[in-house]
Design a protein around this motif. Structure first.
Motif, short mmCIF file in Angstrom:
data_model
loop_
_atom_site.label_atom_id
_atom_site.label_comp_id
_atom_site.label_asym_id
_atom_site.label_seq_id
_atom_site.Cartn_x
_atom_site.Cartn_y
_atom_site.Cartn_z
N ARG A 126 1.39 4.15 -3.01
CA ARG A 126 1.13 5.57 -2.72
C ARG A 126 2.36 6.43 -3.02
N GLN A 127 3.55 5.90 -2.69
CA GLN A 127 4.77 6.65 -2.93
C GLN A 127 5.05 6.77 -4.42
N THR B 140 0.84 -1.20 0.00
CA THR B 140 0.00 0.00 0.00
C THR B 140 0.87 1.25 0.00
N GLN B 141 1.84 1.26 0.89
CA GLN B 141 2.71 2.43 1.04
C GLN B 141 3.56 2.64 -0.21
N VAL C 102 -6.04 1.14 -3.68
CA VAL C 102 -5.21 2.20 -3.09
C VAL C 102 -5.60 3.55 -3.69
N ASP C 103 -5.76 3.59 -5.02
CA ASP C 103 -6.15 4.83 -5.71
C ASP C 103 -6.87 4.47 -7.01
#
Length: 298
Positions: free
Chosen positions: A256-257, A252-253, A282-283
């Motif tokens: 996002r990054q 997930t992280q 996530v998006d």
């Protein structure tokens, strides 16, 4: 910016890679090279094997690696990554695709990783469980308060976290997580406690193999599971690859990054469509798709 992402264990299916083998001489050569390097006919199992055979860790991990990497290679000039990432095992596929390690060295490392993990599983039994519908912080808190070894292992997407550890600790944690409001807390049919301290023996074995392998400067950054940030430094890539076996997969992280750093599309390279589904959770605004086998062939 184009992001290419590579799946991990669980994406395998009977018949995987056969279409690549039959369509592309380059793919056929790489598959035959793989049979030689591994010392057994993995193509027979991939193309014709039963699901049970494909689930063996020593087969599953090289099979998914081969499907992903060979697909990226037959794309030729159409493969134009600005950044790459792989989920757990998929990180090795990503590192071959961006030129950090060679095909042969990548396959050898994946095979050694699979064997080391299998040995660790047999030495100290463990399992994993999928937790749905809770905030990450709640899952982390329950793990920390449960006796024994139980830790967050895969941050797959918001509301979906996999935990890993000792059998009894996992069962206790699942009960507590249901009490805390989890929609599901389901023990998974896996052979061990991956991405947990129980993998320490495998980590030490893999570390020795990684240190002996030649790493080159990549053509684009890799977003590694351990750090979630763009990495191009060879020393740091090695360190993170070793740490990955006992550390959580921060998917997930990482996604996002990558989006924060400019990713405008995600291309999943390999079997299955799991990762693009996670990206959407996530998006949902950023396009994600599977890379198809090019029509051009023999």
């Amino acid at each position: 910016m184009k992001a290419y992402i590579f799946p991990g264990q669980g994406a395998q299916f009977s018949g995987m890679g056969k279409d690549l083998y039959e369509a592309y001489p380059e793919a056929q050569k790489l598959f035959e090279d793989a049979n030689r390097i591994l010392g057994f006919s993995i193509t027979d199992i991939m193309f014709e094997g039963e699901a049970e055979e494909l689930r063996q860790t020593r087969v599953t991990q090289p099979a998914i690696f081969l499907h992903s990497v060979i697909l990226s290679k037959v794309l030729g000039e159409a493969f134009t990554p600005d950044m790459v990432a792989g989920h757990s095992l998929g990180e090795f596929s990503a590192l071959v695709s961006n030129g950090t390690i060679s095909f042969e060295d990548g396959l050898k490392l994946v095979s050694q990783r699979a064997d080391a993990m299998q040995k660790a599983c047999e030495a100290q039994p463990g399992t994993m469980a999928a937790v749905l519908g809770l905030e990450d912080e709640v899952v982390e808190s329950v793990c920390a308060q449960t006796p024994g070894i139980v830790v967050p292992a895969n941050y797959n997407c918001p509301g979906q976290l996999v935990i890993s550890g000792e059998l009894e600790a996992i069962n206790q944690a699942c009960d507590k997580l249901k009490e805390a409001g989890a929609r599901r807390a389901l023990v998974l049919p896996v052979g061990g406690a991956f991405h947990s301290p129980l993998m320490q023996p495998a980590r030490e074995e893999l570390a020795a193999a990684i240190e002996e392998t030649t790493f080159s400067t990549p053509i684009c950054p890799v977003y590694q599971n351990v750090t979630t940030t763009a990495v191009t430094d060879i020393t740091e890539i090695k360190k993170n690859l070793i740490a990955q076996l006992t550390a959580p997969v921060k998917w997930t992280q990482s996604i996002r990054q990558m989006i924060a750093d400019g990713a405008t599309e995600f291309n999943e390279v390999g079997p299955g469509k799991v990762l693009q589904g996670l990206v959407r959770k996530v998006d949902s605004e950023v396009p994600s798709r599977s890379v198809e086998i090019p029509e051009k062939g023999v």
